[in-house]
Structures are given as C-alpha cells and as structure tokens.
Design an enzyme around this catalytic site. Structure first.
Site, PDB file in Angstrom:
ATOM      1  N   GLU A 121      -0.330   1.826   0.092  1.00  0.00           N
ATOM      2  CA  GLU A 121       0.778   2.759   0.253  1.00  0.00           C
ATOM      3  C   GLU A 121       0.415   3.832   1.286  1.00  0.00           C
ATOM      4  OE1 GLU A 121       3.495   4.275  -0.083  1.00  0.00           O
ATOM      5  OE2 GLU A 121       4.694   3.480  -1.724  1.00  0.00           O
TER       6      GLU A 121
ATOM      7  N   ASN B 193       4.761  11.807  -5.010  1.00  0.00           N
ATOM      8  CA  ASN B 193       4.835  10.430  -4.522  1.00  0.00           C
ATOM      9  C   ASN B 193       4.803  10.320  -3.010  1.00  0.00           C
ATOM     10  OD1 ASN B 193       6.638   7.972  -3.627  1.00  0.00           O
ATOM     11  ND2 ASN B 193       5.884   7.452  -5.666  1.00  0.00           N
TER      12      ASN B 193
ATOM     13  N   GLU C  76      -1.903   3.495 -11.884  1.00  0.00           N
ATOM     14  CA  GLU C  76      -1.851   4.257 -10.641  1.00  0.00           C
ATOM     15  C   GLU C  76      -2.117   5.743 -10.887  1.00  0.00           C
ATOM     16  OE1 GLU C  76       1.745   3.684  -8.490  1.00  0.00           O
ATOM     17  OE2 GLU C  76       1.331   1.590  -8.028  1.00  0.00           O
TER      18      GLU C  76
ATOM     19  N   ASN D  22      11.869   8.813  -4.250  1.00  0.00           N
ATOM     20  CA  ASN D  22      10.676   8.154  -3.724  1.00  0.00           C
ATOM     21  C   ASN D  22      10.483   8.544  -2.254  1.00  0.00           C
ATOM     22  OD1 ASN D  22       8.653   6.230  -3.014  1.00  0.00           O
ATOM     23  ND2 ASN D  22       9.342   4.872  -4.638  1.00  0.00           N
TER      24      ASN D  22
ATOM     25  N   ASP E 174      11.605   1.697  -0.918  1.00  0.00           N
ATOM     26  CA  ASP E 174      10.418   2.504  -1.194  1.00  0.00           C
ATOM     27  C   ASP E 174      10.297   3.542  -0.068  1.00  0.00           C
ATOM     28  OD1 ASP E 174       7.929   3.473  -2.066  1.00  0.00           O
ATOM     29  OD2 ASP E 174       7.282   1.511  -2.741  1.00  0.00           O
TER      30      ASP E 174
END
Length: 300
Positions: free
Chosen positions: A43, A130, A154, A187, A233
C-alpha cells in the site's frame, strides 16, 4: 537491509481497455514492469524526487520499503513501521505516514526522527489513519476508517473510541478538526489540481465523492463516480484533472466530468497508485503482493 530481486524484473503486457475516445490520448509502454514482488499486502506508494525513490508499505509485515530509482534495488526503510498504510511526501520533502498500529499520523524528519501530527480527537484515540494528502497551505488531510483495529492483521485489535469514521484536517498550527463525518469508511483521497475540490473514496459505498473545499471546511459531497470493478481504494489525479483509481480489477481512469474512460487491467487487486519519476509520467501501482510501474503520456 537490501532485498535481493531477480536481475531482470518480470514484465506484464499493458492491457488497456478503451471505453471512451478520450482515453485514446493516453499511451505508454507496451509492458508494465514489476519492481518488487515479495510483499503480503502492499500500500501507500509515495515518490520522492529528492531521494529518487519510491517508499511503500507492506502493512501485515509491519514495514516500510524503499525502491531506489537509480539502482533498482529494494530495501527496508523502516521496520517495524507501526503498520503504516498511506504515505505522502510533503512540500518540504518529508515523509508523512498513516500509522494504523499506533493510530497516528506521523512525519519523518530529515534526521529520521518521527513527529506525531495527530493521535487523538477530544481525548479519544483515532481509529487507524489510512491515507493522507497535503494542501499547499501546509495543512494535512487524512481519512480514518477502522481497518487497523478490527483485527491484528494490519494493526492491533482494539475498541473504536471515536463514534464514526471521518475525514480530518490538521492545520499548520497542529489543530485537528473533522471536515467530513458522513462517510461509512473513507479511504483514498486527493485534491483537484486547483485544490478547490477534494475527492474521497468511500470503500463500502463503492464510490468516489467530490467535495468543495471552503478554506478549512468541506461542502457538498455528491457522488463523482461509482465503482464497476469491485471497490475503490487509493486515488490520484494527473495534470489534466483525470482521476486514476485503484480497483479490484486494475486501475480505472475517469474524466473530470465523472465518465469512466478507460482501464489498465492487472492480475491482482490494486490497492493504491501514484505518479512519479523525473517527468512525473511514471505510474507506480501497488497490487496485493507486487509493485508495478508503467511509463505513460499521462503525468502528474
């Protein structure tokens, strides 16, 4: 620690799906290049022009990794990382990260020390920051869903202290305020090129919303685009205002009017993306266990 990779990284043919003639203006390499393929769930790619590198997160493995643009090598930037998810490089060249495990937004200073920018709202711990972006006035904007506390995969399983999942703004003086409180689980986020609008993904809602920026506030929030490939995302904008979004089937490209004009398909679920390289025309994509790169005519 340097992570050894194959001398010749694998390639994948760039599969472009044209849905609107406006997407035909975008071209690029015939192949995507795999820069790294040893992650668990990658990510938060952030490109640093000063360091000539890409920093990205391997969240379940609790580490930040660094791909060097000149050597092509991948090394561990920080481990443990605090289960960092999203990252961005601020205008001073410092790394700003969303630590899901520590439930903080942190900044890495030039000497490697870390400064906590946000951790609590009215005495209550944040959920698990995030994704994060910076505005030209020096303010930091981030999303705060609970993915880092719903399990220990996570982050660290814990009770949610704040009632809801919000979008926040950290003022240049450090004050933390809620700027949007009507999301299910916000997000990815990105400012329009003139910073008058903020695009925010609501992952369970399967859409991107576009909100008007009014100083330190957000107004409106109509749906900009629904997701036709699983869920959204991370998102980024290119220099023309097109929105590039991570989805379960690859990267979707939207015209500023909200039309889905094309897709770049990948074999794995895409989590995030960013533009980088010396000309800003290299698209870096984190997709499950791998990092891919595609040099194109689109640029940041």
């Amino acid at each position: 620690m340097t992570i050894t990779l194959n001398a010749a990284p694998p390639r994948l043919r760039a599969e472009l799906v044209v849905l609107d003639e406006r997407f035909t203006k975008i071209a690029g390499d015939e192949y995507l290049e795999c820069l790294y393929d040893g992650g668990r769930w990658l990510e938060g790619p952030a490109y640093s022009p000063a360091w000539r590198c890409l920093v990205f997160s391997d969240i379940p493995n609790d580490r930040l990794l660094r791909w060097d643009e000149l050597s092509g090598q991948v090394s561990v930037f920080r481990a443990p990382s605090g289960y960092v998810n999203g990252n961005t490089i601020d205008r001073a060249g410092r790394l700003i990260s969303c630590s899901q495990g520590d439930r903080q937004v942190i900044r890495t200073e030039y000497d490697g020390t870390r400064t906590v920018l946000a951790s609590h709202l009215d005495g209550k711990r944040l959920n698990s920051p995030n994704d994060v972006v910076e505005r030209s006035d020096g303010s930091i904007w981030f999303t705060d869903p609970p993915y880092g506390i719903t399990s220990s995969y996570e982050g660290h399983a814990a009770e949610q202290e704040i009632d809801g999942c919000h979008v926040y703004r950290i003022a240049p003086d450090g004050a933390l305020t809620v700027v949007a409180d009507d999301f299910i689980r916000p997000n990815g986020l990105a400012f329009s090129n003139d910073e008058t609008q903020l695009y925010v993904v609501d992952t369970p809602g399967k859409h991107i919303r576009r909100l008007d920026v009014d100083g330190d506030k957000l107004l409106g929030g109509e749906v900009f685009a629904p997701c036709e490939g699983g869920m959204f995302d991370g998102i980024r904008l290119d220099s023309t205002g097109r929105v590039w979004a991570a989805t379960h089937e690859g990267v979707h490209c939207f015209d500023p009017d909200g039309t889905l004009i094309g897709k770049l398909l990948l074999p794995d679920v895409v989590s995030n993306l960013t533009f980088g390289g010396p000309k800003g025309n290299r698209l870096f994509i984190t997709a499950t266990t791998s990092v891919w790169s595609w040099l194109s005519t689109a640029q940041r």
